[in-house]
Design a protein around this motif. Structure first.
Motif, PDB file in Angstrom:
ATOM      1  N   THR A   1       1.599   5.192  -0.769  1.00  0.00           N
ATOM      2  CA  THR A   1       0.653   6.507  -0.795  1.00  0.00           C
ATOM      3  C   THR A   1       1.640   7.742  -0.850  1.00  0.00           C
ATOM      4  O   THR A   1       2.919   7.642  -1.160  1.00  0.00           O
ATOM      5  CB  THR A   1       0.110   6.734   0.805  1.00  0.00           C
ATOM      6  OG1 THR A   1       1.198   6.991   1.579  1.00  0.00           O
ATOM      7  CG2 THR A   1      -0.776   5.735   1.177  1.00  0.00           C
TER       8      THR A   1
ATOM      9  N   ASN B   1      -5.106   5.794  -4.763  1.00  0.00           N
ATOM     10  CA  ASN B   1      -5.270   6.976  -5.206  1.00  0.00           C
ATOM     11  C   ASN B   1      -5.355   7.231  -6.791  1.00  0.00           C
ATOM     12  O   ASN B   1      -4.448   6.876  -7.466  1.00  0.00           O
ATOM     13  CB  ASN B   1      -4.222   8.075  -4.629  1.00  0.00           C
ATOM     14  CG  ASN B   1      -4.468   9.509  -4.554  1.00  0.00           C
ATOM     15  OD1 ASN B   1      -5.523   9.833  -5.218  1.00  0.00           O
ATOM     16  ND2 ASN B   1      -4.045  10.183  -3.628  1.00  0.00           N
TER      17      ASN B   1
ATOM     18  N   VAL C   1      -1.246   0.869  -5.021  1.00  0.00           N
ATOM     19  CA  VAL C   1      -1.975   2.096  -4.718  1.00  0.00           C
ATOM     20  C   VAL C   1      -3.414   2.194  -4.869  1.00  0.00           C
ATOM     21  O   VAL C   1      -4.126   1.295  -5.480  1.00  0.00           O
ATOM     22  CB  VAL C   1      -1.465   3.013  -5.635  1.00  0.00           C
ATOM     23  CG1 VAL C   1       0.126   3.366  -5.640  1.00  0.00           C
ATOM     24  CG2 VAL C   1      -1.665   2.935  -7.085  1.00  0.00           C
TER      25      VAL C   1
ATOM     26  N   TYR D   1       0.798  -1.316   0.049  1.00  0.00           N
ATOM     27  CA  TYR D   1       0.025   0.027   0.054  1.00  0.00           C
ATOM     28  C   TYR D   1       0.839   1.236  -0.013  1.00  0.00           C
ATOM     29  O   TYR D   1       1.408   1.518   1.063  1.00  0.00           O
ATOM     30  CB  TYR D   1      -1.016  -0.074   1.058  1.00  0.00           C
ATOM     31  CG  TYR D   1      -1.867   1.304   1.210  1.00  0.00           C
ATOM     32  CD1 TYR D   1      -2.489   1.574   0.109  1.00  0.00           C
ATOM     33  CD2 TYR D   1      -2.001   1.911   2.335  1.00  0.00           C
ATOM     34  CE1 TYR D   1      -3.446   2.601   0.018  1.00  0.00           C
ATOM     35  CE2 TYR D   1      -2.960   2.844   2.538  1.00  0.00           C
ATOM     36  CZ  TYR D   1      -3.571   3.395   1.284  1.00  0.00           C
ATOM     37  OH  TYR D   1      -4.602   4.483   1.273  1.00  0.00           O
TER      38      TYR D   1
END
Length: 452
Positions: free
Chosen positions: A176, A201, A199, A174
């Motif tokens: 960010t 986003n 990811v 994960y």
């Protein structure tokens, strides 16, 4: 004192006042007289674990503040420690009571992990071969998922797909914008690093536009028994907007052909509502067969680089392992390659040549080289133990004998540090030989060698 009457306990201060000066007083922990000792004791108080804090403080307090303050604070600390001990006992009582129950829980966890493997690859079943090659070669891959859980599971599934081969590249389940490597991974002035990122986003669609492999996953809305829609291969240039549809954006061409039989079997399993455990077992077995058929020729060639055992002599340094030659391996590959253990066809030579440039090959080769070097030292120690070292040292000078003893001790020290240590009997026999050789030296040399 009359028998049958309870013993009256006196105060400690009264006992001290009535004690004769000739009777030695019991030893007590005194407060540190030097500031350095006091600081060390204070540091011990701060570093005590939370589970042992109260009990540990009750023991360390006299060293810090003296026995007077410790005697006043100790009852409260011990009472708190008793409550903490009760909580620990309650937690221990909740643990599995026997090995069978613990084994059952461990098996259940493993089954859950394998079930997640089936869930991760259900929308990319037709691209299993390509995903395995990308993980094997350590290619930079971005997994865009709707949630952190999905991205993490997919990244970990890709990493484990080449097991038992170790994945030596970096991976972030994960990732960010707050990660410290964000600028390094998103810069366009250099090639993407060998890493697998997960990811969620949508901003990353524009940021990772220059990456060669982007796997965009969608929401799983299929009901049980329905075949999930398989993601199509798309060009990376089409991944421009945050609302891009799910797909596998890559220009990579697999070296090996797809195993259509396995894909057909998995898709039929979904239609027939085959249990997830069975589907995951088929997937895991397919990946294991791919990895084993690929790595077995490398293991055989590495074993051929080992010098023969008849070349070991106790009077010389052990022979060296021959260096790895890619051209020699390719020549051997034609005679005993993966085609003997796998039915898949394709450009195996090209796959091996690209694998030699990947971090996974470098990590595998370094590990195998360490293991073979350790085996080399163990074989040399066994040959030395079988030699007549005391007889060899009879007509040798003291300088040669001392040099032999120092070299043998150095080999023992190195062998003890390496993984896969020699057997205990080898150590004992060699130490006995060293002691016998040292005993034949003059007393002054013996004292020097024994002092080291």
């Amino acid at each position: 004192m009359h028998r049958g009457h309870p013993v009256q306990l006196q105060d400690a201060s009264v006992c001290r006042s009535q004690t004769s000066p000739t009777v030695p007083r019991p030893l007590r922990p005194r407060s540190p007289s030097r500031p350095a000792e006091r600081n060390v004791a204070l540091l011990r108080l701060r570093l005590l674990p939370a589970s042992q804090g109260r009990v540990g403080q009750a023991r360390v307090l006299p060293e810090v503040f003296g026995s007077g303050v410790a005697a006043a604070v100790r009852p409260a600390l011990l009472l708190s420690a008793a409550h903490h001990r009760i909580r620990l006992l309650r937690q221990i009582s909740a643990l599995p009571g026997n090995r069978s129950e613990f084994r059952a829980r461990r098996t259940k966890r493993r089954v859950q992990q394998e079930t997640r493997l089936r869930r991760c690859f259900q929308s990319v079943l037709i691209h299993l071969q390509m995903l395995w090659e990308l993980a094997l070669l350590g290619e930079p891959v971005v997994v865009m998922a709707p949630s952190p859980a999905v991205s993490s599971e997919m990244v970990l599934a890709l990493v484990s797909s080449i097991a038992p081969l170790k994945f030596c590249c970096d991976f972030r389940p994960y990732f960010t914008v707050h990660d410290s490597e964000f600028r390094e991974y998103t810069t366009r002035t250099q090639a993407p690093p060998n890493v697998i990122l997960g990811v969620t986003n949508p901003f990353f669609i524009k940021t990772f536009h220059g990456w060669p492999h982007v796997l965009r996953l969608g929401e799983n809305t299929k009901l049980s028994g329905e075949v999930p829609k398989q993601l199509k291969i798309k060009k990376v240039a089409k991944l421009k907007t945050p609302d891009a549809k799910p797909g596998f954006f890559t220009a990579y061409e697999s070296f090996l052909l797809k195993d259509k039989m396995v894909i057909k079997r998995l898709l039929k399993g979904v239609q027939r509502r085959r249990p997830s455990e069975v589907q995951s077992a088929i997937l895991r077995r397919h990946f294991l067969e791919l990895t084993h058929s690929f790595i077995i020729p490398l293991e055989r060639y590495m074993a051929s680089l080992m010098p023969p055992q008849r070349s070991f002599t106790p009077w010389k340094t052990p022979p060296q392992i021959r260096p790895f030659s890619q051209d020699e391996f390719m020549a051997v590959l034609e005679r005993g390659g993966p085609q003997l253990t796998s039915t898949l066809r394709g450009d195996r030579t090209g796959l091996y040549r690209k694998f030699f440039k990947s971090p996974n090959f470098d990590g595998w080769y370094r590990q195998r080289l360490r293991e073979m070097t350790g085996k080399l030292e163990r074989l040399h120690l066994e040959v030395i133990c079988e030699a007549d070292l005391p007889g060899w040292s009879r007509d040798k000078s003291e300088v040669e004998i001392v040099d032999l003893v120092l070299k043998l001790r150095d080999k023992l020290t190195k062998a003890a540090r390496q993984r896969g240590q020699p057997r205990d009997d080898i150590f004992k026999r060699l130490e006995s030989l060293i002691a016998t050789i040292v005993s034949s030296l003059p007393q002054d040399l013996r004292d020097v060698l024994e002092a080291q």
